[in-house]
Structures are given as structure tokens and as C-alpha cells.
Design an enzyme around this catalytic site. Structure first.
Site, PDB file in Angstrom:
ATOM      1  CG  HIS A 295      -1.740   1.255   1.349  1.00  0.00           C
ATOM      2  ND1 HIS A 295      -2.712   1.580   0.437  1.00  0.00           N
ATOM      3  CD2 HIS A 295      -1.720   2.272   2.256  1.00  0.00           C
ATOM      4  CE1 HIS A 295      -3.273   2.729   0.782  1.00  0.00           C
ATOM      5  NE2 HIS A 295      -2.684   3.170   1.881  1.00  0.00           N
ATOM      6  CE  LYS A 327      -1.408   3.715  -2.746  1.00  0.00           C
ATOM      7  NZ  LYS A 327      -1.341   2.260  -2.524  1.00  0.00           N
ATOM      8  CG  HIS A 332      -2.920   7.109  -2.525  1.00  0.00           C
ATOM      9  ND1 HIS A 332      -3.748   6.055  -2.884  1.00  0.00           N
ATOM     10  CD2 HIS A 332      -3.111   7.279  -1.184  1.00  0.00           C
ATOM     11  CE1 HIS A 332      -4.392   5.625  -1.818  1.00  0.00           C
ATOM     12  NE2 HIS A 332      -4.019   6.355  -0.779  1.00  0.00           N
ATOM     13  CG  PHE A 391      -7.234   8.483   5.300  1.00  0.00           C
ATOM     14  CD1 PHE A 391      -5.931   8.053   5.396  1.00  0.00           C
ATOM     15  CD2 PHE A 391      -7.457   9.806   4.939  1.00  0.00           C
ATOM     16  CE1 PHE A 391      -4.865   8.896   5.142  1.00  0.00           C
ATOM     17  CE2 PHE A 391      -6.402  10.674   4.684  1.00  0.00           C
ATOM     18  CZ  PHE A 391      -5.114  10.218   4.789  1.00  0.00           C
TER      19      PHE A 391
END
Length: 404
Positions: A295, A327, A332, A391
Site C-alpha cells: 500500500h 504508487k 495514490h 484512512f
């Protein structure tokens, strides 16, 4: 077909690295950065930020040029990607009697609508009296899909959840075929919000060097936009019709930090639980994983937290399984991030190469993994694991297994 594995038979994309799988793959493995500097006016002040913008998607062959260009950018991304994926799988025209569903990772739709309305002189942001269909509902109609449709909004984990939900619909027999993935567009308010959170890189004068996951000099992520959609169906159905299979959706895991709205938990256990659940679902051991698409967004806190989670699950194997963050090239893509990173895993499987983490010059000692810095490497990739941690502490892990 309930016990048949679920596989990917079609892909479609509109990304900062290209609007088709071949172009995306070539640019990804070449280590190309899509970042450029974009200037916004935030609170009356010009703010320059590195950003990864997608090219305008091509007009699908089933659409009139003027009608397609009149669509909002988010709809263009989804219509192009969905049409491409259906065509790739052989379902663009030949779908009689099939229930085709759609699960789309997408967030902040009302905010984007209100922002556009405000820019046009409206007051929906204050009055909120007008409703509108979701992007998933609109796309299902535009693509002519007759199965169920759903929106998954789980921040950066949205598209992994979407793929997992589509897999489950197929297993339950609720659909015969399902489109799944995610889409994201960037607006000034969206960029301003992340900028105010101090989450974005400030390297406006050198945008291609801004996204640097796992690097000691990382200072925040670079926003990206686009979409990626996949056609999922049972392996039995795919075999019967002689379809090309990209990969099996072999495993999925999810967990929640329940820690903070933005900051990931310093305890690796919640994220590690997501990784372990995906391994268990796929019925594999850590040492069988050939590649981890991390990630890692390039934030000081997030990257080292993920490294701890990977080491907690993989133990000494963490020193040998290649890890990279794509990324660093795509930026992102938020709600679409997991979909584009699943696409990166398919690219790695197809070409038997591990994509690099570009701009990784001095690895952070707290992120001591088996990195692939700067250049792709040739390596067997039969099983790929992709983390997407959102998040709010929404953790997901997807495992793809290469078609035999």
C-alpha cells in the site's frame, strides 16, 4: 458453479500510466513516473502540488464522440474502463441471458457534485435538496448491465472490497458475471483537503521525484486519478466458453485498526490480521507469495507501519519476498488505488517481472523489506499479494493467483 474458483477474464483501465493494459504494463515496468505539477488556488493563494493525472480516456466504439465528451470525467473513466473490460472478456455484445453485476469502489461523490454545482453558481452545498444517482448506478445503466450494482466507499481500501464483494456475489449465485474495481477523480477541494492534512508531498519543483515510498526522504503522497475495472466469473464458466483467464481471485482479508481517523495504528496487529486472513482464505503460506504490492503511499508514518505488519506475518520470509509500491509511479488513486494495484499484479504475472519502487534511493531503516528499487526485475510471479490500507483504519489484502 458455487464451488468453482472465481477468476478475472477481462480488464479495462484509465490510469496515469495509460488507458489500456499493454501501455500501462510497459510504462509500469519501465519505471515511468506520471507525476506533473498542478497549480490550485487554495484560500486565495496559489498552491503548486505534484499530481498524477490520467489522460482523457478514448471514446468507446459504442459511443458517439460528443455524447462521451459531455459526460463528467468520473463517468468517462468508468464507461471506458467498463466497456474495455467487457470487450476484453468477450461480453460487450454477447451477454444474452446473463446477469452481469457491478461493484464499484468510489468515494466523495456528493462532495464532487456539490463542488461542481458551486463552481456553476449553485447552492447545493448549503441546501442539499437535489439527489442524484450514484456513479455505480449511472455506470450500470450506461453499460447496459442487468444485474445488481453497489458502491463501496472505504477510502483507499474501496476497490479491494469491491473485488471481494463481486467474488462473493458470484459464489452465491447472485450474478453470473460481475464488473468490479474503482474510480477516482481529483478536484481542487479534494486536493486542498489532503494538502491541509499535511498528507501530500511538497516537491512541486521535481514532481517525478515526489512519490518515494519507503525512502528516508519521503514527505507525503502524490494524488492520482483514473479507474480500473475487471470482469469476474467462475472458472467453470470461463473454461466452458474458452475464455482467457488472467488470474484467480484466490484470497481476501480485511480488518480495522479502530485507532484514528487518519493515522494508522502503530501496533502492526490489525493490518497483519488482514494479511493473515487473506493467506488463510487462499490456503497458502507466506513463503508461497512471490510478490507483495505494498500500500505504501510515501507518508512518513504509513510506510513503516505497513513494513511492521508485513514482517509480523512473513517473519524471516520478509527478507526474501520482493516488495514494491507502484504508487511511486501512478500516485495514490484513493478509491481506485486497490484496483490499479491489482492491475499491476496482473502485469507482473503476465510479464514475470516485479515492478519497481522508483525514487527509492535511501531505504528507511524502519522499512527493511526486500525492496525492488528503481528498476523492474525478472522473477517468477505466480502468487501476488496486494495491500490496501485506507484512512480510518480500513485494512484489506487481496491475493491473486496466476492462471495455470
Amino acid at each position: 458453479m458455487a464451488n468453482s474458483p472465481v477468476v478475472i477474464t477481462g480488464v479495462g483501465a484509465a490510469t496515469p500510466l495509460g488507458s489500456d493494459f499493454a501501455t500501462f504494463t510497459a510504462n509500469l515496468l519501465a519505471g515511468k513516473s506520471a507525476a506533473q505539477t498542478v497549480t490550485d488556488v487554495q484560500s486565495g493563494v496559489e498552491v503548486r502540488l505534484p499530481t498524477c493525472l490520467a489522460n482523457d480516456p478514448p471514446v468507446p466504439p459504442t459511443w458517439e464522440v460528443s455524447e462521451f465528451h459531455a459526460l463528467p470525467r468520473s463517468e468517462q473513466f468508468v464507461v471506458w474502463s467498463g466497456t474495455s473490460a467487457l470487450a476484453d472478456a468477450g461480453y460487450l455484445q454477447n451477454r444474452e441471458g446473463l446477469r452481469i453485476g457491478l461493484v464499484l469502489g468510489s468515494g466523495g461523490e456528493l462532495l464532487r457534485r456539490w463542488e461542481g454545482n458551486w463552481a456553476a453558481g449553485g447552492r447545493e452545498v448549503f441546501e442539499g435538496q437535489t439527489d442524484s444517482p450514484t456513479l455505480a448506478e449511472t455506470a450500470a445503466r450506461q453499460l447496459g448491465l442487468n444485474g445488481p450494482s453497489a458502491t463501496i466507499a472505504a477510502a483507499c481500501a474501496s476497490a479491494n472490497y469491491a473485488i471481494a464483494q463481486a467474488r462473493r456475489w458470484i459464489e452465491l449465485g447472485l450474478v453470473d458475471v460481475c464488473l468490479a474495481g474503482g474510480a477516482e477523480t481529483i478536484t481542487p477541494i479534494c486536493r486542498s483537503a489532503f494538502n491541509n492534512l499535511r498528507a501530500l508531498s511538497r516537491r512541486a519543483d521535481e514532481p517525478t521525484l515526489a512519490s518515494r515510498p519507503f525512502d528516508s526522504a519521503r514527505d507525503g503522497f502524490v494524488m492520482g486519478e483514473g479507474a480500473a475495472l475487471f470482469v469476474l466469473e467462475s472458472a467453470e464458466r470461463a473454461q466452458k466458453r474458452g475464455a482467457r483467464v488472467y488470474a484467480e481471485v484466490a484470497g481476501f482479508g480485511a480488518s480495522s485498526d479502530a485507532f484514528h481517523m487518519i493515522i494508522p495504528s502503530s501496533d502492526p496487529a490489525p493490518a497483519a490480521a488482514s494479511i493473515q486472513a487473506a493467506l488463510d482464505d487462499a490456503g497458502i503460506q507466506p513463503q508461497q507469495v512471490d510478490y507483495i504490492n505494498a500500500h505504501a503511499t510515501s507518508t512518513p508514518v504509513g510506510d513503516k507501519c505497513e513494513a511492521r505488519a508485513i514482517k509480523a506475518v512473513f517473519g524471516h520470509h520478509a527478507a526474501t519476498v520482493p516488495v514494491s509500491s507502484t504508487k511511486s509511479m501512478t500516485g495514490h488513486l484513493l478509491s481506485a488505488a486497490a484496483a490499479v494495484e491489482a492491475l499491476a499484479c496482473l502485469a507482473a504475472m503476465q510479464q514475470q517481472q516485479i515492478p519497481p519502487t522508483i525514487n527509492l534511493e535511501t531505504p528507511d531503516p524502519e522499512c527493511d523489506l526486500c525492496h525492488v528499487p528503481q528498476q523492474a526485475i525478472a522473477r517468477r510471479v505466480n502468487i501476488a499479494l496486494s495491500n490496501s490500507f485506507g484512512f480510518g483504519g480500513s485494512n484489506t489484502t487481496l491475493i491473486l493467483r496466476r492462471a495455470a
